[in-house]
Scaffold this active site. Sequence first.
Site, short mmCIF file in Angstrom:
data_model
loop_
_atom_site.label_atom_id
_atom_site.label_comp_id
_atom_site.label_asym_id
_atom_site.label_seq_id
_atom_site.Cartn_x
_atom_site.Cartn_y
_atom_site.Cartn_z
N PRO A 1 -3.36 -5.13 12.21
CG PRO A 1 -2.70 -6.14 14.21
CD PRO A 1 -3.89 -5.55 13.52
CB CYS A 2 0.19 -5.35 7.78
SG CYS A 2 1.84 -4.90 8.38
#
Length: 357
Positions: free
Chosen positions: A73-74
């Site tokens: 996840p960014c």
Amino acid sequence: MSLTAIELCAGGGGQALGLEMAGYHHVAAVEYEPHYCTTLRTNRPQWKVIEDDIRNFRAQDYSNVDLIAGGVPCPPFSIAGKQLGGDDERDMFPAALKIIETIQPRAVLLENVPGLASAKFEDYRRMLMTKLSKFGYQPEWKVLQATDFGVPQLRPRFILVALRPRDAEFFEWPEPTGPFRSVGDTLVDLMAANGWTGAETWAGRAMAIAPTIVGGSKKHGGPDLGPTRAKKQWRELGVDGMGIAEEAPDENFPEDGNPRLTVRMVARIQSFPDEWEFAGKKTTAYRQVGNAFPPLVARAVGLAIRRALTRQRIQANGCATEMRLLEEHKPRKSYGKAKRIKTTDFGVSYRKHRPRH
């Protein structure tokens, strides 16, 4: 020669699809979101899709894996968020590192937003590189531009590759392949699919690349084309970025109007093939597309890793030449002080110094 891969945080399948294009066979794809898993199973029923948090993944059940890849996840590193980094509950790098340490694949590929390349996360990057080095890898990172690989979109991505020293001797970052494609060239047939007579004229106006596609998250963002600045850029391309359409414009749509994009159109801008289906309603489908690592970029990086694992070097004519696996080469030094090689708009790209032979 087929190489094996495990995909972590597989999402809508962009990276996994690109790696498949590069000749990898997935022995597992791990994804938490149910609709995303449905997407993966629908498009690749032969893949072993594990619907679970990667923190629960039984890494001890796998061995002799060539590549572990993940698009963790960014939001912890995105300029669109609070950039909490390791303090964000969505930070999955520690879980990914634990899996890598357990399985000990020959190669690692981790991608994220270019924010991870910024000075703010220098200590975090150093932690990642140091841990991978302790696991026995030679890690390096770079920010790659999707437009260099035929993706009609401004989409820089932080890419970290780690290989065993003997394989790392053969790794070279992929060179730009192109071709350059504008939004108009990419979407004109889809815009005309329902009889809109203004499609060709519209395509003539949309002769630039797209701004970065933003998928949003469960906490923030819906089915539109991003923040105010991005919407302005879309408007300059003749696109209404305030939402995502259910269908392409029809014969009743004004010839000089600004149409909205459909999920399929956005997927094509991301370089997904048209036959790739996304499960769920519009918002869910759009998030899968918008948060994806473009398959064409994943393919390019996957091929570069493949050449390293099969001990090939790229010659001046662009052809790969296979080396004898038993040929002796000096191993590169383990991870230490990095050598600065390029400054970009998104941070400084580093790779470890290669000794000259």
